[in-house]
Design a protein around this motif. Structure first.
Motif, short mmCIF file in Angstrom:
data_model
loop_
_atom_site.label_atom_id
_atom_site.label_comp_id
_atom_site.label_asym_id
_atom_site.label_seq_id
_atom_site.Cartn_x
_atom_site.Cartn_y
_atom_site.Cartn_z
N ASN A 285 0.97 -1.01 0.02
CA ASN A 285 -0.24 -0.09 -0.34
C ASN A 285 0.75 1.52 -0.11
OD1 ASN A 285 -2.69 -1.46 0.33
ND2 ASN A 285 -2.73 -1.22 2.10
N GLU A 286 1.86 1.05 0.79
CA GLU A 286 2.44 2.59 1.08
C GLU A 286 3.56 2.65 -0.40
OE1 GLU A 286 5.63 3.10 4.27
OE2 GLU A 286 4.00 2.24 5.68
N MET A 287 3.84 1.24 -0.89
CA MET A 287 4.35 1.21 -2.32
C MET A 287 3.89 2.11 -3.69
SD MET A 287 8.00 0.62 -2.10
CE MET A 287 7.78 2.01 -0.31
N ARG A 288 2.47 1.78 -3.17
CA ARG A 288 1.04 1.85 -4.52
C ARG A 288 0.97 3.87 -4.47
NH1 ARG A 288 -0.55 -2.87 -4.26
NH2 ARG A 288 -2.12 -2.40 -2.54
N ALA A 289 1.42 4.77 -3.01
CA ALA A 289 1.06 6.22 -2.49
C ALA A 289 2.33 6.48 -2.83
CB ALA A 289 1.09 6.12 -1.31
N ILE A 290 3.20 5.87 -2.93
CA ILE A 290 4.55 6.43 -3.54
C ILE A 290 4.92 6.62 -4.65
CG2 ILE A 290 7.04 6.76 -3.73
CD1 ILE A 290 6.99 5.37 -0.15
N GLY A 291 4.07 5.37 -5.46
CA GLY A 291 3.93 5.03 -6.75
C GLY A 291 3.53 6.10 -7.65
N LYS A 292 2.41 6.08 -6.65
CA LYS A 292 1.06 6.83 -7.83
C LYS A 292 1.71 9.32 -7.67
CE LYS A 292 -3.15 4.82 -6.19
NZ LYS A 292 -4.02 4.78 -5.88
N THR A 293 3.11 8.83 -6.89
CA THR A 293 3.57 11.02 -6.86
C THR A 293 4.64 10.88 -8.42
OG1 THR A 293 5.44 9.67 -6.26
CG2 THR A 293 3.58 10.57 -4.54
N HIS A 294 3.82 11.68 -8.93
CA HIS A 294 5.24 12.15 -10.78
C HIS A 294 4.88 13.26 -10.67
CE1 HIS A 294 4.43 8.03 -12.41
NE2 HIS A 294 3.65 7.72 -11.67
N HIS A 295 5.79 13.97 -10.72
CA HIS A 295 6.45 15.58 -10.34
C HIS A 295 7.69 15.79 -11.25
CE1 HIS A 295 7.82 19.23 -9.51
NE2 HIS A 295 6.48 19.63 -9.42
N LYS A 296 8.41 16.57 -11.99
CA LYS A 296 9.88 16.60 -12.81
C LYS A 296 10.74 16.37 -12.11
CE LYS A 296 9.15 21.36 -13.71
NZ LYS A 296 9.30 22.49 -14.95
N ASN A 297 10.23 17.06 -10.59
CA ASN A 297 12.13 17.53 -9.26
C ASN A 297 11.15 16.14 -8.36
OD1 ASN A 297 10.60 20.91 -9.93
ND2 ASN A 297 12.92 19.72 -10.88
N LEU A 298 11.06 15.65 -8.92
CA LEU A 298 10.74 14.13 -7.90
C LEU A 298 11.78 12.59 -8.62
CD1 LEU A 298 7.47 13.79 -5.82
CD2 LEU A 298 9.54 15.64 -5.47
N VAL A 299 12.40 11.76 -8.04
CA VAL A 299 13.43 11.54 -8.42
C VAL A 299 12.15 9.83 -8.41
CG1 VAL A 299 14.97 9.17 -8.05
CG2 VAL A 299 15.18 11.20 -7.60
N ARG A 300 12.04 9.38 -9.73
CA ARG A 300 11.07 8.10 -10.08
C ARG A 300 10.46 6.83 -9.46
NH1 ARG A 300 8.29 6.27 -15.54
NH2 ARG A 300 6.33 5.04 -14.64
N LEU A 301 10.12 6.15 -9.10
CA LEU A 301 10.21 4.75 -8.34
C LEU A 301 9.58 3.99 -9.15
CD1 LEU A 301 11.07 2.97 -5.53
CD2 LEU A 301 8.16 3.03 -5.46
#
Length: 780
Positions: free
Chosen positions: A539-555
């Motif tokens: 669940n935590e991984m899915r929450a992090i995976g939904k974060t998409h922004h050009k200034n965030l390192v992508r999981l």
């Protein structure tokens, strides 16, 4: 018979292990750094291709059959290295290029005609042939720091490397001038007065060339082929030595030999100087070179300290503060004196006559623009700091006078003058403030109208952006890996590239889902995570995976396999912001640092206010800001501390984060909100602005804690001290400082949100002056 058998076995073994040699390279031939391929000369003496350099590979030529693999030529030496997936290609169109998997290809040989073939010659010259077998391009025409036997230097330069391991252009060059003189200069100061060695062949005419014979003879030859001078005696041949002539990183031009009869090291046959302090510019600004036991040592004048103790060649800075010079308070200044040192006196902005040293001192004392003066034989040269090209020179008979701070002269006289100046300054300031208020009153209505219009646009933009982001997040799913897959991807976790609070990071290769190739990734092996079930972890991984922004390192994916928990991120080839700020010799310019601050602010604003699940980072610091290939800053390790879910308590247990960056509420057992990240961001903003750590011990006591020093400079209206020796608009610098001071307020409620911080940084909203440290006011 046994001897013959041994010979045949030796031949078979050597043949099996030898690199295939192709003196003639046909169109369509290619090299890749991953399989360590290169093109050898016929004898195997030289190789052309990729060699490991920095975090990647460069294209160059090196001695292949000696242990050091000494590089003698590098293509585009000042460009970043190529990645391991690049290809060096002589295309079927006859173009010699480097072709990365992404981005545009890089042309190596810029020739009008297509090459029909190429070859790595035994002379160390890589050449391209035209259709009639004529040479249409050769590396010998574009030397870097070295010439080889049969290579001629005509109307061209050799430029030193930065160091033995850094092949970028360094501080020194040797040039074959049009007047026939071979001269060494510091880079950027090719003027006759700064030539620190020359061949004494001035006037020999155009067309003179520097030559190196295969027997180690280094000489100059004119356009008619006549040898006009020898730089060294011919070397006695022993053991078939090989030779090269190189301008080294220390600025000295040397002839080297390497022989099978000697050790594996290169031997110096000749050098342009025996004194390693001879090269002008070896030491940085405000410093000078002194020879100690034959080695050069950069030293600082009195009341100056090294800019960097570990890299003393970078120069020195003042270790004192001058009172503001008004032209009337010149009695407040003193001088430090140096004898028999020379500097770049052409930097002087005014030359005046002075009968004595004291006259020169007085001339500088009365001039507010004068930081230093050089006195020699009734001549006085006034200079501003920094001083350049300093070195001990007993023949110069020059006296250096450095203006420093001192006590006021006379009982009460200086104080009275100072008070009058303060009164005049106060009146001028009051008048300016009144004029500003009048103008502000006129423009305030227009300003409010524009802000309202801007906010309505922003709200509409955010609504659309939020909708788009939600749709993207729904379409993107993280990949689940097994532990064995990631173990294979990292070659059993051998290539460690970093270690942080949550675990160790390894470089790895995973299959690219969009092609048959592989993709480089960063794999973090978690070591200090709170134990939870597989369902909670996913669940935590899915929450992090939904974060998409050009200034965030992508999981990209994760692994939950027994006790093994790993995360797979996009690979950031340029390392962390900490490397750029605190380890690199190349300082990021002001505009670049402002852009980095904005990148981080926008990324944090997204985590706090715009992503589906609000995330508090809890460990904002330069080590957790990574730089991509385009120079954009991206936040790493977000979501690993703990996700702030809507139904969770806002209180975290135990202090998280890194010393020097944690907000005061961590120590008071108070509720932790997004404002803790705002505080850490403020501390890091100060570090980016000042290019130094938040706490340093080897600086004056009042500067050791960066946040306190910034506050003191702001309070004294002396923010320019924070960016010494750098041209920065004071108003822009003050804007940054004010934002940082608001972010680092002691009370969390007084700190602005990251959205407000971003608007302040962009200049959209006004920034009120931050309160005194003891004040408690509402957020701006």
């Amino acid at each position: 018979m046994a001897f013959l058998l041994l010979f045949l076995l030796s031949f078979v073994f050597n043949s099996a292990n030898a690199q295939p040699r192709s003196p003639i390279i046909e169109p369509g031939s290619s090299l890749s750094p991953n399989n360590n391929s290169y093109w050898l000369s016929e004898s195997g003496q030289f190789a052309f291709g990729f060699y490991p350099y920095g975090n990647g590979y460069s294209v160059g030529i090196w001695f292949e059959n000696i242990p050091q693999n000494t590089v003698v030529w590098t293509f585009n030496r000042d460009d970043p290295p190529f990645t391991g997936d690049a290809t060096l290609l002589l295309s079927t169109q006859g173009r010699l290029v480097v072709r990365p998997t992404q981005g545009q290809e890089v042309l190596i040989a810029d020739v009008g005609n297509a090459a029909s073939s190429a070859s790595m010659l035994d002379s160390g010259n890589f050449v391209l042939f035209g259709s009639s077998s004529e040479i249409i391009w050769q590396s010998f025409d574009f030397p870097t720091d070295t010439i080889l036997p049969s290579q001629r230097l005509v109307n061209n330069n050799l430029v030193s490397n930065v160091s033995e391991t850094n092949h970028s252009s360094g501080k020194f060059l040797i040039t074959m001038q049009l007047d026939g003189n071979l001269v060494q200069y510091p880079v950027g100061a090719v003027e006759m007065v700064f030539g620190y060695w020359n061949s004494k062949t001035y006037g020999a005419g155009n067309g003179v060339s520097l030559n190196l014979d295969s027997d180690g003879h280094l000489y100059l030859q004119n356009a008619t082929g006549f040898n006009i001078t020898s730089l060294n005696n011919k070397v006695a041949a022993s053991g078939k030595p090989i030779y090269r002539a190189t301008i080294d990183a220390d600025g000295i031009f040397r002839l080297y030999s390497h022989s099978s009869n000697r050790s594996d090291n290169w031997f110096i046959e000749w050098s342009s100087s025996d004194n390693k302090c001879d090269p002008i510019g070896l030491c940085g600004q405000n410093s000078y070179c002194v020879s100690m036991e034959g080695e050069p040592v950069c030293q600082c004048p009195p009341r100056f300290v090294y800019i960097d103790e570990e890299h003393k060649d970078l120069g020195c800075r003042k270790n004192y503060s001058l009172v503001a010079c008004t032209g009337r308070n010149y009695q407040t200044f003193n001088f430090s004196k140096l004898v028999d040192f020379s500097w770049k006196d052409s930097d002087s902005y005014l030359d005046v006559s002075a009968r004595t040293e004291n006259d020169c001192r007085s001339e500088c004392l009365r001039d507010c623009n004068c930081d230093a003066a050089l006195y020699n034989n009734q001549s006085c040269k006034k200079l501003k700091l920094p001083l350049r090209f300093g070195r001990r020179d007993t023949s110069s008979q020059t006296i250096t006078l450095l203006k420093t701070g001192g006590e006021l002269a006379g009982p009460g006289t200086g104080k009275r003058k100072l008070r009058i100046d303060i009164l005049i300054t106060s009146l001028a300031l009051a008048f300016s403030t009144l004029a500003f208020l009048v103008l502000a009153a006129i423009g305030i209505l227009k300003y409010r109208s524009r802000v309202r219009e801007y906010r309505s646009h922003v709200q509409e933009y955010e609504r659309i952006l939020h909708s788009v982001n939600n749709r993207i997040a729904e379409d993107v799913a993280l990949k689940s890996f097994t532990f064995e897959e990631l173990k294979d991807a990292t070659n059993n976790f051998v290539d460690e590239i970093g270690k942080g609070a949550y675990g160790t990071v390894f470089r790895g290769l995973i299959s690219d889902g969009n092609s048959d190739g592989e993709r480089m990734v960063a794999i973090k092996r978690l070591e200090k995570v709170v134990a939870e079930g597989e369902r909670d972890f996913r669940n935590e991984m899915r929450a992090i995976g939904k974060t998409h922004h050009k200034n965030l390192v992508r999981l990209l994916g994760y692994c939950y396999d027994g006790t093994n928990r790993l995360l797979v991120y996009e690979y950031m080839k340029n390392g962390s912001l900490a490397d750029f700020l605190f380890k690199s010799k190349l300082k990021i310019n002001w505009e670049g640092r402002v852009e980095i601050i904005l990148n981080i602010a926008r990324g944090l604003c997204y985590l706090h206010e715009e992503c589906e699940t609000q995330i508090i980072h809890c460990d904002i610091k330069p080590e957790n800001i990574l730089m991509d290939e385009k120079g954009y800053a991206k936040i790493a390790d977000f979501g690993l501390a703990k996700l702030l879910m809507p139904n969770q308590s806002k209180t975290y247990t135990g202090i998280r984060g890194t010393r020097g960056y944690v907000a005061p509420e961590w120590h008071r057992n108070l509720a932790i909100t997004v404002k803790a990240d705002v505080y850490s961001f403020g501390i890091m903003l100060f570090e980016i602005v000042c290019c130094r750590r938040s706490v340093e011990a080897d600086v004056p006591e009042n500067e050791q804690v960066l946040a306190h020093w910034v506050y003191d400079c702001f309070k004294a209206n002396e923010v320019e001290k924070l960016v010494r020796n750098e041209e920065v608009s004071k108003s822009k610098l003050e804007r940054m400082v004010k934002v940082g001071l608001w972010c680092t307020q002691d009370e969390a409620s007084s700190r602005p949100s990251m959205k407000k911080v971003t608007l302040m940084l962009e200049g959209t909203v006004n920034i009120p002056d931050p309160p005194l440290l003891s004040s408690f006011v509402s957020s701006p």
